[in-house]
Motif scaffolding. Structure first.
Motif, PDB file in Angstrom:
ATOM      1  N   THR A  80      -5.075   1.786  -5.117  1.00  0.00           N
ATOM      2  CA  THR A  80      -4.097   1.144  -4.239  1.00  0.00           C
ATOM      3  C   THR A  80      -4.625  -0.193  -3.729  1.00  0.00           C
ATOM      4  O   THR A  80      -3.886  -1.178  -3.676  1.00  0.00           O
ATOM      5  CB  THR A  80      -3.721   2.081  -3.068  1.00  0.00           C
ATOM      6  OG1 THR A  80      -3.123   3.265  -3.623  1.00  0.00           O
ATOM      7  CG2 THR A  80      -2.741   1.427  -2.109  1.00  0.00           C
ATOM      8  N   ASN A 102       2.606   1.831  -3.423  1.00  0.00           N
ATOM      9  CA  ASN A 102       1.710   2.379  -4.440  1.00  0.00           C
ATOM     10  C   ASN A 102       1.078   3.706  -4.032  1.00  0.00           C
ATOM     11  O   ASN A 102       1.017   4.640  -4.821  1.00  0.00           O
ATOM     12  CB  ASN A 102       0.617   1.368  -4.773  1.00  0.00           C
ATOM     13  CG  ASN A 102      -0.346   1.877  -5.813  1.00  0.00           C
ATOM     14  OD1 ASN A 102      -1.390   2.427  -5.472  1.00  0.00           O
ATOM     15  ND2 ASN A 102      -0.006   1.704  -7.074  1.00  0.00           N
ATOM     16  N   GLY A 103       0.594   3.787  -2.811  1.00  0.00           N
ATOM     17  CA  GLY A 103      -0.183   4.948  -2.380  1.00  0.00           C
ATOM     18  C   GLY A 103       0.575   5.966  -1.550  1.00  0.00           C
ATOM     19  O   GLY A 103       0.027   7.014  -1.211  1.00  0.00           O
ATOM     20  N   ALA A 139       0.845  -1.204   0.000  1.00  0.00           N
ATOM     21  CA  ALA A 139       0.000   0.000   0.000  1.00  0.00           C
ATOM     22  C   ALA A 139       0.879   1.253   0.000  1.00  0.00           C
ATOM     23  O   ALA A 139       0.595   2.219  -0.720  1.00  0.00           O
ATOM     24  CB  ALA A 139      -0.940  -0.001   1.198  1.00  0.00           C
ATOM     25  N   TYR A 173      -4.267  -2.581  -6.522  1.00  0.00           N
ATOM     26  CA  TYR A 173      -2.845  -2.836  -6.705  1.00  0.00           C
ATOM     27  C   TYR A 173      -2.338  -3.875  -5.699  1.00  0.00           C
ATOM     28  O   TYR A 173      -1.673  -4.847  -6.079  1.00  0.00           O
ATOM     29  CB  TYR A 173      -2.058  -1.521  -6.550  1.00  0.00           C
ATOM     30  CG  TYR A 173      -0.569  -1.702  -6.530  1.00  0.00           C
ATOM     31  CD1 TYR A 173       0.149  -1.809  -7.719  1.00  0.00           C
ATOM     32  CD2 TYR A 173       0.125  -1.790  -5.334  1.00  0.00           C
ATOM     33  CE1 TYR A 173       1.523  -1.986  -7.707  1.00  0.00           C
ATOM     34  CE2 TYR A 173       1.500  -1.969  -5.312  1.00  0.00           C
ATOM     35  CZ  TYR A 173       2.190  -2.067  -6.496  1.00  0.00           C
ATOM     36  OH  TYR A 173       3.549  -2.256  -6.480  1.00  0.00           O
TER      37      TYR A 173
END
Length: 186
Positions: free
Chosen positions: A163, A133-134, A130, A166
């Motif tokens: 996210t 990606n975020g 997380a 993902y």
């Protein structure tokens, strides 16, 4: 009548061939390109090589020239600001964001970053992905918010839809790579 038996026999033989070669067939759909670089840098930065392959597949599908809609570069889709920060921490000399397209540099930086996130989030794969990606800052905010985390240590849900998708996709790819290439990469 004879033709029907021959067709059934041929189908059975074909199915047996497929079953015997199922791993090889799936490896065509889940290749590990840049294997030597993945092994080298995953060892150096103590990251599972199957996770690195899963991140690369999810991020760029092994396209070293990939550029995302948000401007992330290369195999592991590293944002320019993050790449500059990572390069500083790795003490890379003469780094510029164009070097993010170099497969070796990108994999080294991505592995370093995954290791850094692993340290920060105590190896919690969901939090690491997380954050990858975020953004780590967002993950820290989510962990402090009762709406997303009841204990401040795990997320019950990820508020960014992209996210969330993902993380799920990388975890699926990670499981596939781990099973498909079990004990082949060390």
């Amino acid at each position: 009548m004879k033709i029907s038996k021959i067709i059934k026999l041929l189908i059975l033989i074909l199915l047996v061939i497929i079953v015997i070669n199922i791993k090889s067939i799936f490896k065509n759909f889940y290749p590990i390109k840049y294997e030597n670089k993945i092994i080298t840098y995953s060892k150096k930065y103590n990251v599972d090589p199957y996770l690195v392959a899963a991140v690369i597949r999810t991020e760029s599908n092994f396209d070293d020239k990939a550029v995302s809609n948000t401007g992330a570069y290369g195999l592991m889709q590293i944002m320019p600001d993050t790449a500059i920060w990572i390069a500083g921490n790795m003490k890379l000399k003469d780094f510029n964001t164009e070097k993010s397209f170099d497969s070796e540099t990108n994999i080294a930086m991505g592995c370093w970053y995954l290791d850094d996130l692993n340290s920060e989030f105590n190896g919690d794969l969901e939090l690491v992905l997380a954050a990858y990606n975020g953004g780590r800052g967002n993950v820290k905010k989510w962990l402090k918010n009762k709406k997303y985390s009841s204990d401040g240590k795990t997320l019950k849900n990820i508020p960014f839809g992209e996210t969330d998708k993902y993380v799920k996709k990388v975890k699926i790819n990670y499981r596939i790579y781990s099973k498909l290439y079990a004990n082949e990469i060390k």
